[in-house]
Design a protein around this motif. Structure first.
Motif, PDB file in Angstrom:
ATOM      1  N   VAL A   1      54.982  44.175  31.801  1.00  0.00           N
ATOM      2  CA  VAL A   1      53.950  43.333  31.189  1.00  0.00           C
ATOM      3  C   VAL A   1      53.451  43.976  29.898  1.00  0.00           C
TER       4      VAL A   1
ATOM      5  N   ASP B   1      47.250  40.036  29.038  1.00  0.00           N
ATOM      6  CA  ASP B   1      48.383  40.780  29.596  1.00  0.00           C
ATOM      7  C   ASP B   1      48.238  42.279  29.333  1.00  0.00           C
TER       8      ASP B   1
ATOM      9  N   GLY C   1      56.348  36.080  35.336  1.00  0.00           N
ATOM     10  CA  GLY C   1      55.053  36.684  35.632  1.00  0.00           C
ATOM     11  C   GLY C   1      55.034  37.475  36.924  1.00  0.00           C
TER      12      GLY C   1
ATOM     13  N   SER D   1      54.653  38.633  31.874  1.00  0.00           N
ATOM     14  CA  SER D   1      53.240  38.308  31.724  1.00  0.00           C
ATOM     15  C   SER D   1      52.569  38.501  33.084  1.00  0.00           C
TER      16      SER D   1
ATOM     17  N   VAL E   1      50.882  36.220  34.491  1.00  0.00           N
ATOM     18  CA  VAL E   1      51.110  34.934  35.146  1.00  0.00           C
ATOM     19  C   VAL E   1      52.287  34.234  34.485  1.00  0.00           C
ATOM     20  N   GLY E   2      53.179  33.704  35.294  1.00  0.00           N
ATOM     21  CA  GLY E   2      54.353  33.019  34.755  1.00  0.00           C
ATOM     22  C   GLY E   2      55.235  32.507  35.864  1.00  0.00           C
TER      23      GLY E   2
ATOM     24  N   GLY F   1      52.120  33.617  39.962  1.00  0.00           N
ATOM     25  CA  GLY F   1      52.264  32.273  39.429  1.00  0.00           C
ATOM     26  C   GLY F   1      52.009  31.243  40.511  1.00  0.00           C
TER      27      GLY F   1
ATOM     28  N   ASP G   1      45.344  30.517  33.788  1.00  0.00           N
ATOM     29  CA  ASP G   1      45.912  31.822  34.133  1.00  0.00           C
ATOM     30  C   ASP G   1      44.897  32.643  34.927  1.00  0.00           C
TER      31      ASP G   1
END
Length: 219
Positions: A132, A31, A166, A138, A140-141, A169, A201
């Protein structure tokens, strides 16, 4: 073990064992690294985008909004403004084409010409790399919901907030413009939590890059 307590603001507060992604040092390192790269890109394109927004539509360069993150904690995101400056006041005039606890409209008259380009290329999301870097989001989320959306959640919907929101995602790489059912988004969020691994991720990040380059953007 998961338990839920209804808070004073009538939302469900979950008390859980942290999801592995929340405490993974590798994910946090990724991140930080990714956000620094993203902020460098933001610095490179900031002035052209800012000028285009100003020429196209009067109003601020950024759109700021309060969202809910990990365990329902509030934080503030900023995007490049892709709508007219009084978009929030005009929202009631737009038909919601999604069902459930989120809002989507393909032909939203509030979106500006420059805004449509920013959305189709995801350039409007660049300022969120700052979130982030701060650890509020994040790479990715899950999709970070608004306060209004969370107020409508049932108890089980809070499970989607057991990971950080994120920039991308499962939903974003699975045809986000076509998915208009909140329960579908919810199932994708649970799928991400079940499949999560640092390498997973990375796979979603690469898929996101493909989606952006193929111009399979949001509306």
């Amino acid at each position: 073990m998961i338990s839920f307590v209804k808070g004073a603001n009538h939302t469900w507060i979950s008390q859980i064992t942290p999801h592995p992604s929340v405490i993974c040092r590798y994910k946090r390192f990724l991140d930080i690294l990714g956000s620094l790269v993203g902020l460098i890109i933001l610095a490179m394109v900031f002035f052209p985008i800012a000028i285009a927004i100003k020429i196209d539509s009067p109003g601020p360069i950024f759109f700021a909004q309060e969202r809910r993150g990990l365990y329902g904690r509030t934080f503030r995101i900023r995007k490049f403004r892709s709508m007219v400056s009084d978009a929030e006041q005009l929202k009631s005039q737009v038909k919601n084409e999604a069902s459930g606890h989120f809002f989507k409209s393909k032909n939203d008259f509030r979106v500006t010409k420059v805004g449509r380009f920013l959305r189709s290329t995801s350039l409007d999301e660049l300022p969120q790399f700052w979130n982030v870097l701060l650890g509020e989001m994040s790479l990715v989320g899950t999709r970070p919901p608004t306060n209004d959306e969370v107020m409508q959640y049932s108890e089980h919907h809070w499970q989607r907030l057991h990971v950080k929101p994120g920039l991308t995602g499962e939903w974003q790489v699975s045809g986000r413009s076509q998915i208009k059912e909140f329960e579908q988004v919810f199932e994708l969020d649970l799928q991400y939590q079940a499949k999560w691994h640092p390498l997973y991720d990375l796979s979603l990040i690469f898929k996101t890059i493909y989606v952006i380059l193929a111009r399979v953007g949001a509306f």
